[in-house]
Design an enzyme around this catalytic site. Structure first.
Site, PDB file in Angstrom:
ATOM      1  N   GLY A 111      -7.614 -19.409  15.071  1.00 19.14           N
ATOM      2  CA  GLY A 111      -8.278 -18.148  15.458  1.00 19.14           C
ATOM      3  C   GLY A 111      -8.788 -17.344  14.279  1.00 19.14           C
TER       4      GLY A 111
ATOM      5  CB  SER B 223       1.177  -5.902  16.939  1.00 18.79           C
ATOM      6  OG  SER B 223       0.847  -6.163  15.588  1.00 18.79           O
ATOM      7  CE  LYS B 224      -1.484  -1.629  11.690  1.00 19.65           C
ATOM      8  NZ  LYS B 224      -0.455  -0.782  11.018  1.00 19.65           N
TER       9      LYS B 224
ATOM     10  CB  THR C 212      -5.875  -3.462   9.869  1.00 18.45           C
ATOM     11  OG1 THR C 212      -6.727  -4.560   9.581  1.00 18.45           O
ATOM     12  CG2 THR C 212      -5.254  -3.735  11.244  1.00 18.45           C
ATOM     13  CG  ASP C 213     -11.000  -4.665   8.434  1.00 19.35           C
ATOM     14  OD1 ASP C 213      -9.890  -5.235   8.506  1.00 19.35           O
ATOM     15  OD2 ASP C 213     -11.852  -4.971   7.569  1.00 19.35           O
ATOM     16  CD  GLU C 214      -6.680  -8.560   9.607  1.00 18.13           C
ATOM     17  OE1 GLU C 214      -6.247  -9.409  10.396  1.00 18.13           O
ATOM     18  OE2 GLU C 214      -6.398  -8.541   8.400  1.00 18.13           O
TER      19      GLU C 214
ATOM     20  CB  ILE D 124      -0.958   0.022   1.210  1.00 20.71           C
ATOM     21  CG1 ILE D 124      -1.764  -1.282   1.271  1.00 20.71           C
ATOM     22  CG2 ILE D 124      -1.916   1.211   1.104  1.00 20.71           C
ATOM     23  CD1 ILE D 124      -2.661  -1.405   2.493  1.00 20.71           C
TER      24      ILE D 124
ATOM     25  CE1 TYR E 209      -0.974  -6.279  10.536  1.00 16.11           C
ATOM     26  CE2 TYR E 209      -3.204  -7.156  10.329  1.00 16.11           C
ATOM     27  CZ  TYR E 209      -2.255  -6.196  10.017  1.00 16.11           C
ATOM     28  OH  TYR E 209      -2.587  -5.147   9.189  1.00 16.11           O
TER      29      TYR E 209
HETATM   30  P1  NAD Z   1       3.461  -4.744   3.410  1.00 14.33           P
HETATM   31  O1  NAD Z   1       3.852  -5.891   4.271  1.00 14.33           O
HETATM   32  O2  NAD Z   1       3.263  -4.973   1.948  1.00 14.33           O
HETATM   33  O3  NAD Z   1       4.530  -3.571   3.550  1.00 14.33           O
HETATM   34  C1  NAD Z   1       5.077  -3.212   4.785  1.00 14.33           C
HETATM   35  C2  NAD Z   1       6.317  -2.368   4.520  1.00 14.33           C
HETATM   36  O4  NAD Z   1       6.849  -1.955   5.791  1.00 14.33           O
HETATM   37  C3  NAD Z   1       7.429  -3.113   3.800  1.00 14.33           C
HETATM   38  O5  NAD Z   1       7.941  -2.322   2.759  1.00 14.33           O
HETATM   39  C4  NAD Z   1       8.472  -3.352   4.874  1.00 14.33           C
HETATM   40  O6  NAD Z   1       9.796  -3.412   4.376  1.00 14.33           O
HETATM   41  C5  NAD Z   1       8.260  -2.158   5.767  1.00 14.33           C
HETATM   42  N1  NAD Z   1       8.708  -2.383   7.146  1.00 14.33           N
HETATM   43  C6  NAD Z   1       8.476  -3.473   7.923  1.00 14.33           C
HETATM   44  N2  NAD Z   1       9.085  -3.329   9.120  1.00 14.33           N
HETATM   45  C7  NAD Z   1       9.694  -2.123   9.095  1.00 14.33           C
HETATM   46  C8  NAD Z   1      10.447  -1.402  10.048  1.00 14.33           C
HETATM   47  N3  NAD Z   1      10.718  -1.897  11.272  1.00 14.33           N
HETATM   48  N4  NAD Z   1      10.916  -0.185   9.713  1.00 14.33           N
HETATM   49  C9  NAD Z   1      10.665   0.329   8.483  1.00 14.33           C
HETATM   50  N5  NAD Z   1       9.970  -0.314   7.542  1.00 14.33           N
HETATM   51  C10 NAD Z   1       9.459  -1.516   7.848  1.00 14.33           C
HETATM   52  O7  NAD Z   1       2.145  -4.159   4.088  1.00 14.33           O
HETATM   53  P2  NAD Z   1       0.889  -3.444   3.398  1.00 14.33           P
HETATM   54  O8  NAD Z   1      -0.104  -4.458   3.038  1.00 14.33           O
HETATM   55  O9  NAD Z   1       1.361  -2.472   2.395  1.00 14.33           O
HETATM   56  O10 NAD Z   1       0.311  -2.664   4.663  1.00 14.33           O
HETATM   57  C11 NAD Z   1       0.743  -1.338   4.967  1.00 14.33           C
HETATM   58  C12 NAD Z   1       0.019  -0.837   6.194  1.00 14.33           C
HETATM   59  O11 NAD Z   1      -1.385  -0.852   5.959  1.00 14.33           O
HETATM   60  C13 NAD Z   1       0.261  -1.713   7.430  1.00 14.33           C
HETATM   61  O12 NAD Z   1       0.399  -0.858   8.536  1.00 14.33           O
HETATM   62  C14 NAD Z   1      -1.012  -2.540   7.541  1.00 14.33           C
HETATM   63  O13 NAD Z   1      -1.290  -2.867   8.885  1.00 14.33           O
HETATM   64  C15 NAD Z   1      -2.044  -1.583   6.983  1.00 14.33           C
HETATM   65  N6  NAD Z   1      -3.202  -2.215   6.351  1.00 14.33           N
HETATM   66  C16 NAD Z   1      -3.040  -3.162   5.375  1.00 14.33           C
HETATM   67  C17 NAD Z   1      -4.164  -3.717   4.759  1.00 14.33           C
HETATM   68  C18 NAD Z   1      -4.027  -4.722   3.662  1.00 14.33           C
HETATM   69  O14 NAD Z   1      -5.041  -5.281   3.203  1.00 14.33           O
HETATM   70  N7  NAD Z   1      -2.829  -4.998   3.146  1.00 14.33           N
HETATM   71  C19 NAD Z   1      -5.443  -3.317   5.142  1.00 14.33           C
HETATM   72  C20 NAD Z   1      -5.572  -2.349   6.152  1.00 14.33           C
HETATM   73  C21 NAD Z   1      -4.443  -1.792   6.735  1.00 14.33           C
HETATM   74  P1  TYD Z   2      -5.046 -12.408   3.837  1.00 15.13           P
HETATM   75  O1  TYD Z   2      -4.822 -12.000   2.414  1.00 15.13           O
HETATM   76  O2  TYD Z   2      -3.933 -13.070   4.573  1.00 15.13           O
HETATM   77  O3  TYD Z   2      -5.606 -11.168   4.639  1.00 15.13           O
HETATM   78  P2  TYD Z   2      -6.249 -11.094   6.147  1.00 15.13           P
HETATM   79  O4  TYD Z   2      -5.963 -12.332   6.881  1.00 15.13           O
HETATM   80  O5  TYD Z   2      -5.541  -9.928   6.683  1.00 15.13           O
HETATM   81  O6  TYD Z   2      -7.714 -10.866   5.953  1.00 15.13           O
HETATM   82  O7  TYD Z   2      -6.258 -13.419   3.860  1.00 15.13           O
HETATM   83  C1  TYD Z   2      -7.531 -13.053   3.368  1.00 15.13           C
HETATM   84  C2  TYD Z   2      -8.469 -14.188   3.678  1.00 15.13           C
HETATM   85  O8  TYD Z   2      -8.046 -15.329   2.915  1.00 15.13           O
HETATM   86  C3  TYD Z   2      -8.453 -14.625   5.123  1.00 15.13           C
HETATM   87  O9  TYD Z   2      -9.781 -15.021   5.503  1.00 15.13           O
HETATM   88  C4  TYD Z   2      -7.539 -15.848   5.134  1.00 15.13           C
HETATM   89  C5  TYD Z   2      -7.775 -16.439   3.764  1.00 15.13           C
HETATM   90  N1  TYD Z   2      -6.622 -17.159   3.164  1.00 15.13           N
HETATM   91  C6  TYD Z   2      -6.795 -18.431   2.640  1.00 15.13           C
HETATM   92  O10 TYD Z   2      -7.902 -18.984   2.663  1.00 15.13           O
HETATM   93  N2  TYD Z   2      -5.711 -19.050   2.090  1.00 15.13           N
HETATM   94  C7  TYD Z   2      -4.486 -18.486   2.050  1.00 15.13           C
HETATM   95  O11 TYD Z   2      -3.520 -19.115   1.573  1.00 15.13           O
HETATM   96  C8  TYD Z   2      -4.332 -17.158   2.589  1.00 15.13           C
HETATM   97  C9  TYD Z   2      -2.992 -16.471   2.577  1.00 15.13           C
HETATM   98  C10 TYD Z   2      -5.426 -16.534   3.126  1.00 15.13           C
END
Ligand code: NAD
Ligand code: TYD
Length: 367
Positions: free
Chosen positions: A300, A169-170, A140-142, A22, A166
């Site tokens: 979980g 921690s968020k 996150t919504d989690e 993101i 996860y």
């Molecule tokens: P991602 O895992 O793709 O990217 C995380 C980035 O943070 C990576 O580039 C990593 O190198 C960097 N990083 C990790 N530890 C670090 C540290 N100690 N110092 C500096 N950089 C560090 O994650 P994402 O999916 O892009 O998510 C980004 C943010 O959005 C996160 O905070 C996540 O909780 C939040 N978020 C993600 C989703 C989703 O669906 N992916 C949804 C809601 C919120």
């Molecule tokens: P994920 O992309 O890991 O996001 P989050 O757990 O943060 O929602 O997973 C999305 C959904 O897909 C979640 O319900 C877990 C499920 N999932 C599978 O069924 N198989 C997989 O291999 C993965 C990675 C996720």
């Protein structure tokens, strides 16, 4: 699309985690929509961080990428001072629930302790700043836990009930961001967003994993009965929401962001299979639905997430632009046309993780 007046204040923006999924989409979005701003990315380049995600922006000088840890206080202090940062968009995190179950330590370290370090550094930095500061905490919504089928979607007042390391921690870092506003008057805003999807999504997450496994002719692992529900949002829509919040959001507030797209995992994976069947010139296994494999459940595993994003639409005039059908089509096309992006990510380290996560679970059973 927001009709609010454009905030023309030039910013000096620090994007943490800007080399991840993101964060890199957001960095590109910000470079395109606010080309006069100074943009600095701080990223530790963990397994999920990828310099290639920002390559063209770095090359033409539109942003500066600094490799480093948000938990390194001396580095963060230096960077904030040197770049005279006024706005932080904090994305950096360990983000994969399954890895947080296998090894939670890094999640506590980065998401909780790292966020604390960043807040502390910014609190001291802004004392000497002349421009109005903002700390956008991307969450996150989690943090809200799991919904029953008949429950209303999460709103900004839903009590926190995180269920995975996860999510916990968020949640902890959300509470810190909130406390810094109340105690120190540091202008923080918290956003809680649903599951994102789109380009540059690391292969371990469900949607890219499905696309890549179809292209490789490998089983698509679906946890449990495949009936867990997630609310999916196209990453570009999330970036737009965050940009509006930076410009017009109220410090001290939290905003829920979602796509209003509740789908079961099985339904989602089937849609991706059908899109691949339609769009890929050739596939090792076709129809791709044959690859869908129910595997052991995630411990979980939250049953349902859903977001009520009406505060975003009423107060900030934001609503998602990209439908799930269109977003999935674009995403499938992107993975089809970018094997040079995802193939190098299937490294020996990634294979070891994959084996640990799926090796014993791949008990083949058809849905
Ligand atoms: P991602 O895992 O793709 O990217 C995380 C980035 O943070 C990576 O580039 C990593 O190198 C960097 N990083 C990790 N530890 C670090 C540290 N100690 N110092 C500096 N950089 C560090 O994650 P994402 O999916 O892009 O998510 C980004 C943010 O959005 C996160 O905070 C996540 O909780 C939040 N978020 C993600 C989703 C989703 O669906 N992916 C949804 C809601 C919120
Ligand atoms: P994920 O992309 O890991 O996001 P989050 O757990 O943060 O929602 O997973 C999305 C959904 O897909 C979640 O319900 C877990 C499920 N999932 C599978 O069924 N198989 C997989 O291999 C993965 C990675 C996720």
């Amino acid at each position: 699309m927001s009709s609010l007046p454009f905030d023309r204040l030039p910013r000096r923006l620090l994007i943490t985690g800007g080399a991840g999924f993101i964060g890199s989409n957001f960095a590109r979005y910000w470079c395109e929509t606010a080309p006069g701003d100074r943009i600095v990315v701080l990223d530790a380049l963990t397994y999920a961080g990828n310099r290639a995600n920002l390559a063209e922006l770095e090359l033409d000088g539109r942003l500066r990428l600094v490799q480093g840890d948000i938990g390194d206080r001396a580095l963060v202090d230096r960077l904030l001072q040197q770049e005279q940062i006024d706005t932080i968009a904090h994305f950096a995190a360990e983000s994969h629930v399954d890895r947080s179950i296998l090894a939670p330590d890094a999640f506590i370290q980065t998401n909780l302790v790292g966020s604390f370090t960043l807040l502390e550094a910014f609190r001291h930095h802004v004392e000497s700043l002349r421009r109005p500061p903002l700390f956008l905490h991307v969450s996150t919504d989690e943090v809200y836990g799991s919904l029953e089928p008949e429950d209303p979607p999460f709103s900004e007042t839903t009590p926190y009930a995180p269920n995975s390391p996860y999510a916990a921690s968020k949640a902890g870092s959300d509470h810190l961001a909130r406390a810094y506003y109340h105690t120190y008057k540091l202008p923080t805003i918290i956003t809680n967003c649903s599951n994102n999807y789109g380009p540059y999504h690391f292969p371990e997450k469900l949607i890219p994993l499905t696309c890549i496994n179809i292209l490789l002719g490998k089983p698509i692992p679906v946890y449990g009965d495949g009936q867990n529900i997630r609310d999916w949002l196209y990453v570009g829509d999330h970036c737009q929401a965050l940009a509006i919040i930076i410009r017009h959001g109220q410090p001290g507030e939290n905003y829920n962001i979602g796509g209003n797209n509740e789908v079961t995992n099985l339904d989602l994976v089937e849609r991706l299979c059908d899109l691949m069947d339609e769009l890929a010139p050739a596939l090792p296994v076709k129809p791709a639905r044959q690859l869908i494999t129910l595997v052991g459940d995630r411990p979980g595993h939250d049953r349902r997430y859903a977001i009520n994003a009406s505060k975003m639409s009423h107060e900030l005039d934001w609503r998602p632009q990209v439908s799930l059908a269109e977003g999935l089509r674009q995403t499938v096309s992107w993975y089809l046309t970018h094997p040079d992006w995802w193939r190098p990510l299937l490294s020996p380290e990634y294979q070891a993780y994959y084996q640990q996560q799926y090796g014993e679970k791949n008990r083949l059973s058809k849905p």
